[in-house]
Motif scaffolding. Structure first.
Motif, PDB file in Angstrom:
ATOM      1  N   CYS A 112       0.731  -1.182  -0.152  1.00 25.71           N
ATOM      2  CA  CYS A 112      -0.136   0.165  -0.126  1.00 25.71           C
ATOM      3  C   CYS A 112       0.849   1.360  -0.187  1.00 25.71           C
ATOM      4  CB  CYS A 112      -0.870   0.215   1.275  1.00 25.71           C
ATOM      5  SG  CYS A 112      -2.154   1.394   1.236  1.00 25.71           S
ATOM      6  N   VAL A 113       0.451   2.151  -0.891  1.00 24.30           N
ATOM      7  CA  VAL A 113       1.324   3.439  -0.673  1.00 24.30           C
ATOM      8  C   VAL A 113       0.003   4.631  -0.611  1.00 24.30           C
ATOM      9  CG1 VAL A 113       2.299   5.111  -2.430  1.00 24.30           C
ATOM     10  CG2 VAL A 113       2.777   2.748  -2.588  1.00 24.30           C
ATOM     11  N   GLY A 121       6.894   6.807  -7.733  1.00 19.32           N
ATOM     12  CA  GLY A 121       7.973   5.734  -7.779  1.00 19.32           C
ATOM     13  C   GLY A 121       8.116   5.155  -6.639  1.00 19.32           C
ATOM     14  N   ILE A 122       7.491   5.465  -5.327  1.00 24.40           N
ATOM     15  CA  ILE A 122       7.535   4.848  -4.141  1.00 24.40           C
ATOM     16  C   ILE A 122       7.662   3.409  -3.895  1.00 24.40           C
ATOM     17  CG2 ILE A 122       6.741   4.984  -1.875  1.00 24.40           C
ATOM     18  CD1 ILE A 122       6.373   8.131  -2.106  1.00 24.40           C
ATOM     19  N   LEU A 123       6.367   2.747  -4.874  1.00 26.00           N
ATOM     20  CA  LEU A 123       6.222   1.567  -4.669  1.00 26.00           C
ATOM     21  C   LEU A 123       7.590   0.769  -5.299  1.00 26.00           C
ATOM     22  CD1 LEU A 123       4.527  -0.792  -3.974  1.00 26.00           C
ATOM     23  CD2 LEU A 123       3.762  -0.807  -6.578  1.00 26.00           C
ATOM     24  N   ASP A 124       8.267   1.095  -6.422  1.00 21.52           N
ATOM     25  CA  ASP A 124       9.375   0.752  -7.008  1.00 21.52           C
ATOM     26  C   ASP A 124      10.398   0.757  -6.098  1.00 21.52           C
ATOM     27  OD1 ASP A 124       7.407   1.954  -9.045  1.00 21.52           O
ATOM     28  OD2 ASP A 124       8.894   0.988 -10.696  1.00 21.52           O
ATOM     29  N   GLU A 125      10.733   1.827  -5.493  1.00 23.27           N
ATOM     30  CA  GLU A 125      11.721   1.944  -4.363  1.00 23.27           C
ATOM     31  C   GLU A 125      11.696   0.667  -3.327  1.00 23.27           C
ATOM     32  OE1 GLU A 125      14.643   3.696  -4.346  1.00 23.27           O
ATOM     33  OE2 GLU A 125      14.074   4.191  -6.663  1.00 23.27           O
ATOM     34  N   CYS A 126      10.295   0.791  -2.811  1.00 28.44           N
ATOM     35  CA  CYS A 126       9.903  -0.145  -1.785  1.00 28.44           C
ATOM     36  C   CYS A 126      10.252  -1.606  -2.403  1.00 28.44           C
ATOM     37  CB  CYS A 126       8.524  -0.088  -1.334  1.00 28.44           C
ATOM     38  SG  CYS A 126       8.119   1.443  -0.330  1.00 28.44           S
ATOM     39  N   TYR A 127       9.919  -1.928  -3.322  1.00 30.60           N
ATOM     40  CA  TYR A 127      10.263  -3.357  -3.984  1.00 30.60           C
ATOM     41  C   TYR A 127      11.652  -3.439  -4.141  1.00 30.60           C
ATOM     42  CZ  TYR A 127       5.828  -5.528  -4.594  1.00 30.60           C
ATOM     43  OH  TYR A 127       4.572  -6.587  -4.173  1.00 30.60           O
ATOM     44  N   ALA A 155       0.871  -2.233 -11.609  1.00 29.45           N
ATOM     45  CA  ALA A 155       1.907  -1.847 -10.805  1.00 29.45           C
ATOM     46  C   ALA A 155       3.083  -2.871 -10.769  1.00 29.45           C
ATOM     47  CB  ALA A 155       1.594  -1.338  -9.425  1.00 29.45           C
ATOM     48  N   HIS A 156       2.275  -4.221 -10.430  1.00 30.67           N
ATOM     49  CA  HIS A 156       3.202  -5.578 -10.212  1.00 30.67           C
ATOM     50  C   HIS A 156       3.893  -5.891 -11.596  1.00 30.67           C
ATOM     51  CE1 HIS A 156       1.592  -5.392  -6.276  1.00 30.67           C
ATOM     52  NE2 HIS A 156       2.567  -6.016  -5.794  1.00 30.67           N
ATOM     53  N   LYS A 157       3.123  -5.664 -12.803  1.00 32.53           N
ATOM     54  CA  LYS A 157       3.558  -6.264 -13.897  1.00 32.53           C
ATOM     55  C   LYS A 157       4.851  -5.154 -14.113  1.00 32.53           C
ATOM     56  CE  LYS A 157      -0.297  -7.981 -16.523  1.00 32.53           C
ATOM     57  NZ  LYS A 157      -1.138  -7.619 -17.458  1.00 32.53           N
TER      58      LYS A 157
END
Length: 182
Positions: A112-113, A121-127, A155-157
């Protein structure tokens, strides 16, 4: 912005606050479609128990959790009843000619963001932090996503997850099981 792992009860409490704000049950149809949603409501004890095995990855802005990726291992398979069927599927679904359950995998328990931070780009950095934290102990990350949650699917793709199985749950919800081989 800081990308780290959960270290305090306050971190876990802030995850729960963010989770509560984004549960599908409390969102409008338009919010679900445009912003995505989370499905499972965890208790503090759920998060603490999971965190005692592997720490969750979080993004913080001025000491406030603004994004998270929950870390769940096979050791937690019976701790959250709604997720038991997912673990049971891992015993049936193949990935690269081997049952998922036979791999060393990390389950993305939920992502979750916060609303004001999406699309940056926060999700990308978290991943990236998630992969760096777990890649030496686990073969890949795996999760399931409701197919109606297109924001999350897309987002996951983008991150690099691939769909390895799709199914319809008894309640009619369609799910995709996705894997990120790092």
């Amino acid at each position: 912005m800081e990308f780290t792992t959960t270290k305090t009860n306050k971190d876990l409490e802030q995850i729960l606050e963010l989770q509560k704000q984004n549960l599908a049950a409390g969102l409008t149809g338009e919010q679900i479609t445009s912003q995505g949603f989370v499905t499972v409501s965890h208790s503090f004890q759920d998060l603490l128990k999971m965190n005692d095995i592997e720490a969750h990855v979080i993004a913080k802005d001025n000491d406030r959790v603004i994004a998270y990726i929950l870390a769940m291992t096979a050791r937690s398979r019976f701790d959250i009843p709604i997720l038991i069927p997912m673990f049971e599927l891992f015993e049936q679904v193949n990935y690269q000619n081997k049952k998922v359950a036979d791999w060393r995998y990390m389950v993305v328990g939920q992502v979750c963001v916060a609303a004001g931070y999406r699309g940056k780009g926060i999700l990308d950095e978290c991943y990236t932090a998630y992969r760096n934290n777990f890649k030496d102990r686990y073969d890949f990350a795996i999760t399931e996503i409701a197919t109606r949650n297109q924001r999350s699917i897309n987002a996951h793709k983008r991150i690099g997850f691939e769909t390895i199985h799709e199914y319809v749950a008894p309640d009619g919800e369609e799910w995709s099981i996705v894997v990120w081989k790092w």
